[in-house]
Design a protein around this motif. Structure first.
Motif, short mmCIF file in Angstrom:
data_model
loop_
_atom_site.label_atom_id
_atom_site.label_comp_id
_atom_site.label_asym_id
_atom_site.label_seq_id
_atom_site.Cartn_x
_atom_site.Cartn_y
_atom_site.Cartn_z
N LEU A 194 -7.73 -0.24 4.62
CA LEU A 194 -6.91 -1.05 3.71
C LEU A 194 -5.98 -1.99 4.46
O LEU A 194 -5.47 -2.96 3.89
CB LEU A 194 -6.09 -0.13 2.79
N GLY A 195 -5.72 -1.74 5.72
CA GLY A 195 -4.90 -2.65 6.51
C GLY A 195 -3.41 -2.42 6.34
O GLY A 195 -2.97 -1.35 5.91
N THR A 196 -2.63 -3.43 6.64
CA THR A 196 -1.17 -3.31 6.67
C THR A 196 -0.51 -3.37 5.31
O THR A 196 0.65 -3.04 5.16
CB THR A 196 -0.57 -4.42 7.54
N GLY A 197 -1.23 -3.84 4.32
CA GLY A 197 -0.63 -3.96 2.99
C GLY A 197 -0.21 -5.37 2.65
O GLY A 197 0.22 -5.63 1.53
N GLN A 198 -0.33 -6.31 3.60
CA GLN A 198 0.01 -7.69 3.31
C GLN A 198 -1.01 -8.27 2.34
O GLN A 198 -2.22 -8.09 2.50
CB GLN A 198 0.03 -8.51 4.60
N ASP A 199 -0.53 -8.96 1.31
CA ASP A 199 -1.38 -9.54 0.27
C ASP A 199 -2.23 -8.47 -0.42
O ASP A 199 -3.39 -8.68 -0.77
CB ASP A 199 -2.30 -10.63 0.86
N THR A 200 -1.61 -7.28 -0.58
CA THR A 200 -2.29 -6.14 -1.21
C THR A 200 -1.42 -5.61 -2.34
O THR A 200 -0.19 -5.63 -2.25
CB THR A 200 -2.53 -5.02 -0.17
N VAL B 262 0.86 -1.18 0.00
CA VAL B 262 0.00 0.00 0.00
C VAL B 262 0.90 1.23 0.00
O VAL B 262 1.82 1.31 0.82
CB VAL B 262 -0.91 0.03 1.25
N PRO B 263 0.69 2.20 -0.89
CA PRO B 263 1.55 3.39 -0.91
C PRO B 263 1.52 4.12 0.44
O PRO B 263 0.48 4.20 1.09
CB PRO B 263 0.92 4.26 -2.01
N ASP B 264 2.67 4.66 0.85
CA ASP B 264 2.73 5.36 2.13
C ASP B 264 1.73 6.51 2.21
O ASP B 264 1.11 6.73 3.25
CB ASP B 264 4.15 5.90 2.35
N ALA B 265 1.59 7.24 1.11
CA ALA B 265 0.66 8.37 1.11
C ALA B 265 -0.78 7.90 1.35
O ALA B 265 -1.57 8.59 2.02
CB ALA B 265 0.74 9.12 -0.21
N LEU B 266 -1.12 6.73 0.84
CA LEU B 266 -2.48 6.22 0.98
C LEU B 266 -2.75 5.73 2.40
O LEU B 266 -3.89 5.77 2.87
CB LEU B 266 -2.74 5.10 -0.02
N ALA C 112 -16.83 -4.25 4.64
CA ALA C 112 -17.71 -3.51 5.56
C ALA C 112 -16.95 -2.37 6.24
O ALA C 112 -17.49 -1.26 6.42
CB ALA C 112 -18.30 -4.46 6.60
N LYS C 113 -15.70 -2.62 6.65
CA LYS C 113 -14.90 -1.58 7.30
C LYS C 113 -14.62 -0.43 6.35
O LYS C 113 -14.75 0.75 6.72
CB LYS C 113 -13.59 -2.20 7.80
N LEU C 114 -14.22 -0.75 5.13
CA LEU C 114 -13.96 0.30 4.14
C LEU C 114 -15.22 1.09 3.83
O LEU C 114 -15.18 2.32 3.72
CB LEU C 114 -13.40 -0.32 2.86
N ASP C 115 -16.34 0.40 3.69
CA ASP C 115 -17.60 1.07 3.41
C ASP C 115 -17.95 2.05 4.54
O ASP C 115 -18.35 3.20 4.28
CB ASP C 115 -18.71 0.03 3.24
N GLU C 116 -17.78 1.61 5.75
CA GLU C 116 -18.06 2.46 6.92
C GLU C 116 -17.15 3.69 6.92
O GLU C 116 -17.60 4.81 7.18
CB GLU C 116 -17.84 1.65 8.20
N ASP C 117 -15.86 3.49 6.62
CA ASP C 117 -14.92 4.60 6.62
C ASP C 117 -15.21 5.60 5.51
O ASP C 117 -15.08 6.82 5.71
CB ASP C 117 -13.49 4.07 6.47
N ILE C 118 -15.60 5.09 4.34
CA ILE C 118 -15.89 6.00 3.22
C ILE C 118 -17.15 6.82 3.51
O ILE C 118 -17.16 8.04 3.30
CB ILE C 118 -16.05 5.20 1.92
N VAL C 119 -18.18 6.18 4.01
CA VAL C 119 -19.44 6.88 4.28
C VAL C 119 -19.26 7.97 5.34
O VAL C 119 -19.89 9.03 5.28
CB VAL C 119 -20.52 5.87 4.72
N CYS D 141 -10.02 8.57 4.39
CA CYS D 141 -11.19 7.84 3.91
C CYS D 141 -10.98 6.34 3.84
O CYS D 141 -11.87 5.57 4.20
CB CYS D 141 -11.60 8.35 2.53
N VAL D 142 -9.82 5.89 3.36
CA VAL D 142 -9.62 4.45 3.16
C VAL D 142 -8.33 3.91 3.76
O VAL D 142 -8.10 2.70 3.75
CB VAL D 142 -9.64 4.10 1.65
N GLY D 143 -7.48 4.77 4.32
CA GLY D 143 -6.17 4.34 4.79
C GLY D 143 -6.22 3.27 5.86
O GLY D 143 -5.49 2.27 5.81
N VAL D 144 -7.09 3.44 6.87
CA VAL D 144 -7.17 2.46 7.95
C VAL D 144 -7.79 1.16 7.46
O VAL D 144 -7.31 0.06 7.76
CB VAL D 144 -7.99 3.03 9.13
#
Length: 206
Positions: free
Chosen positions: A74-80, A60-64, A111-118, A69-72
């Motif tokens: 997206l998680g740690t970046g493992q398997d991403t 996952v890019p450091d800036a992201l 579900a987590k991403l959806d909650e964070d975006i909304v 909105c989506v940084g948290v």
């Protein structure tokens, strides 16, 4: 009790070494394969320029990671994996996809991403009261195991305005986020074309 000869001991040691070697040589579990990604031609057309696609890159890019909105989510970046897209103007985009260990975990990530975006617009204003943020829900898309499109407009205290379209989708164990942005307001967002991009993104995952 029978006496153990030196030859017998060496034979036993050789057998043990062979067993350890066999165990060490056993193939490890295969790492998840990167899902399919959008191509530059799949992005909404931008008059006066064309899209250029970067390489599909693990992590996952450091800036992201710092994105409210989506940084948290997206998680740690493992398997991403992610792919950046750019134009010669002020328009850019990014796709990030994660392959989770199970469908249930993928549903949880979605579900987590959806909650964070909304909740993103409200959290932006809480973090920076001088920035105005407005949110639009552009609904579900009938693709994969679910997809949704949102729009976010922010205006800073000095009047700079940005419009952002975010699509969230899932297919099986894979969750993807497509993020598009440029200067402007809601009226500048190519929502119809972006929905087509989001549908393509989910269809290309597998």
């Amino acid at each position: 009790m029978p006496k153990r000869t030196r030859v017998g001991a060496l034979t036993a040691l050789a057998g043990a070494a062979l067993a350890v070697g066999t165990a060490l040589a056993a193939p490890a579990a295969a790492a998840p394969k990167a899902p399919g990604f959008l191509a530059a031609a799949d992005l909404p057309p931008r008059p006066g320029t064309s899209w250029t696609a970067g390489r599909v890159t693990a992590g996952v890019p450091d800036a992201l990671r710092q994105d409210i909105c989506v940084g948290v989510g997206l998680g740690t970046g493992q398997d991403t994996w992610y792919r950046e897209f750019r134009t010669d103007l002020d328009t850019g985009a990014r796709q990030v996809s994660a392959v989770l260990p199970s469908v249930s975990k993928a549903k949880g990530r979605f579900a987590k991403l959806d909650e964070d975006i909304v909740s993103c617009a409200d959290r932006i204003e809480m973090e920076d009261p001088e920035t105005e943020a407005a949110f639009q829900d552009h609904g579900d898309l009938p693709v994969g195991d679910g997809a949704h499109v949102y729009a976010l407009h922010t205006v800073t205290s000095w009047g700079a305005g940005d419009i952002r379209l975010i699509a969230l989708g899932r297919e099986g164990r894979t969750v993807t986020v497509v993020d598009w942005g440029q200067l402007g307001g809601f009226g500048d967002a190519p929502v119809k074309a972006f929905k087509k991009t989001a549908t393509t993104a989910v269809n290309k995952l597998h």
